[in-house]
Design an enzyme around this catalytic site. Sequence first.
Site, PDB file in Angstrom:
ATOM      1  N   GLY A  16       0.678  -0.656   0.408  1.00 15.81           N
ATOM      2  CA  GLY A  16       0.051   0.005  -0.024  1.00 15.81           C
ATOM      3  C   GLY A  16       0.837   1.762   0.100  1.00 15.81           C
ATOM      4  O   GLY A  16      -0.037   2.446   0.617  1.00 15.81           O
ATOM      5  N   ASN A  18       1.702   2.958  -2.543  1.00 18.04           N
ATOM      6  CA  ASN A  18       0.989   4.022  -3.479  1.00 18.04           C
ATOM      7  C   ASN A  18      -0.302   5.067  -2.545  1.00 18.04           C
ATOM      8  O   ASN A  18      -0.850   5.904  -2.775  1.00 18.04           O
ATOM      9  CB  ASN A  18       0.795   3.315  -4.904  1.00 18.04           C
ATOM     10  CG  ASN A  18       1.670   3.204  -5.541  1.00 18.04           C
ATOM     11  OD1 ASN A  18       2.579   4.379  -6.201  1.00 18.04           O
ATOM     12  ND2 ASN A  18       2.552   2.237  -5.851  1.00 18.04           N
ATOM     13  N   ASN A 113      -5.061   3.251 -12.736  1.00 15.53           N
ATOM     14  CA  ASN A 113      -4.093   2.217 -12.616  1.00 15.53           C
ATOM     15  C   ASN A 113      -2.646   2.493 -12.299  1.00 15.53           C
ATOM     16  O   ASN A 113      -2.640   3.360 -13.378  1.00 15.53           O
ATOM     17  CB  ASN A 113      -4.683   0.912 -13.092  1.00 15.53           C
ATOM     18  CG  ASN A 113      -3.308  -0.497 -12.466  1.00 15.53           C
ATOM     19  OD1 ASN A 113      -3.465  -0.332 -11.147  1.00 15.53           O
ATOM     20  ND2 ASN A 113      -2.560  -0.943 -13.446  1.00 15.53           N
ATOM     21  N   HIS A 115       1.594   1.387 -13.006  1.00 12.82           N
ATOM     22  CA  HIS A 115       1.809   0.418 -12.995  1.00 12.82           C
ATOM     23  C   HIS A 115       3.830   0.535 -13.157  1.00 12.82           C
ATOM     24  O   HIS A 115       3.319   1.764 -13.721  1.00 12.82           O
ATOM     25  CB  HIS A 115       1.579  -0.016 -14.726  1.00 12.82           C
ATOM     26  CG  HIS A 115       1.943  -1.764 -15.215  1.00 12.82           C
ATOM     27  ND1 HIS A 115       1.715  -3.157 -14.679  1.00 12.82           N
ATOM     28  CD2 HIS A 115       2.947  -1.950 -15.696  1.00 12.82           C
ATOM     29  CE1 HIS A 115       2.514  -3.997 -14.951  1.00 12.82           C
ATOM     30  NE2 HIS A 115       3.718  -3.586 -15.862  1.00 12.82           N
TER      31      HIS A 115
HETATM   32  C1  GRF Z   1       3.086  -1.098  -7.460  1.00 13.84           C
HETATM   33  O1  GRF Z   1       4.487  -1.235  -7.698  1.00 13.84           O
HETATM   34  C2  GRF Z   1       1.860  -0.788  -8.552  1.00 13.84           C
HETATM   35  O2  GRF Z   1       2.888  -0.606  -9.457  1.00 13.84           O
HETATM   36  C3  GRF Z   1       2.161  -1.739  -9.096  1.00 13.84           C
HETATM   37  O3  GRF Z   1       2.184  -3.231  -7.629  1.00 13.84           O
HETATM   38  C4  GRF Z   1       2.629  -2.365  -7.030  1.00 13.84           C
HETATM   39  C5  GRF Z   1       2.507  -2.046  -5.812  1.00 13.84           C
HETATM   40  O4  GRF Z   1       2.890  -1.501  -4.288  1.00 13.84           O
HETATM   41  N1  GRF Z   1      -0.012  -1.942  -9.246  1.00 13.84           N
HETATM   42  P1  GRF Z   1       2.094  -1.016  -3.945  1.00 13.84           P
HETATM   43  O5  GRF Z   1       1.132  -1.621  -2.435  1.00 13.84           O
HETATM   44  O6  GRF Z   1       1.571   0.678  -3.432  1.00 13.84           O
HETATM   45  O7  GRF Z   1       3.855  -0.439  -2.482  1.00 13.84           O
END
Ligand code: GRF
Length: 209
Positions: A16, A18, A113, A115
């Site tokens: 989590g 992000n 989203n 990525h």
């Molecule tokens: C991130 O690298 C995001 O881009 C991908 O999954 C990962 C999640 O990381 N979709 P976090 O849980 O946000 O730390």
Amino acid sequence: MNPEFPKLSILASGRGSNCEALLRAAASGELPANPVLVLSDNPDAPVLDMARSLGVEAMHIEPGRPRARLTPEQEERYVEALRDRGTEWIALAGFMRILGPGLLRAFAGRILNIHPSLLPSFPGLDGVGQAWRAGVQVAGCTVHFVDEGVDTGPIVAQTAISVLPHDTEDSLRSRVLEQEHATYVQAVTLAVTGCLRIEGRRVHRVSPV
Ligand code: GRF
């Protein structure tokens, strides 16, 4: 809660970071949105406690299937929980499920989203690892609208970084992640303030209506 700001919910399956970047940006006023719900398909996801510690409601809803997708019945429960909180925008932040027509229809053009690769290169699992193994000299991250595919929707924003001579896969991963946090906050800000218009595959930046 600022009544002028749209309501944002976040779907996440794991750590989590992000999600945390979005919640902190909203708390500081940098992101003009009211986070109303963090939803996870994983009951043990650290993101749930992190969100609660920042004062945001967080809940787990069973996906109904072990991998990849939600069952249509469970997807309906996601839609209900999101609608109940008045969700206007959804940000996926490491949500490890492909969305089905239930969610895509209920929030058409309002799901983003993040990525960890420069799409359309290296979609799917472990974008940074794929890029590293391919020997790229430029890596990065992409924010895109979500469609029925895996990391295939119209691109909103990308940040590129050079792969440095002393990089390892891990150092590259953490440098990309740092860019993800900043890029996601900026892109979600553009979306929730009405500055994006989708035209086919292309996303235009427009003046807010
Ligand atoms: C991130 O690298 C995001 O881009 C991908 O999954 C990962 C999640 O990381 N979709 P976090 O849980 O946000 O730390």
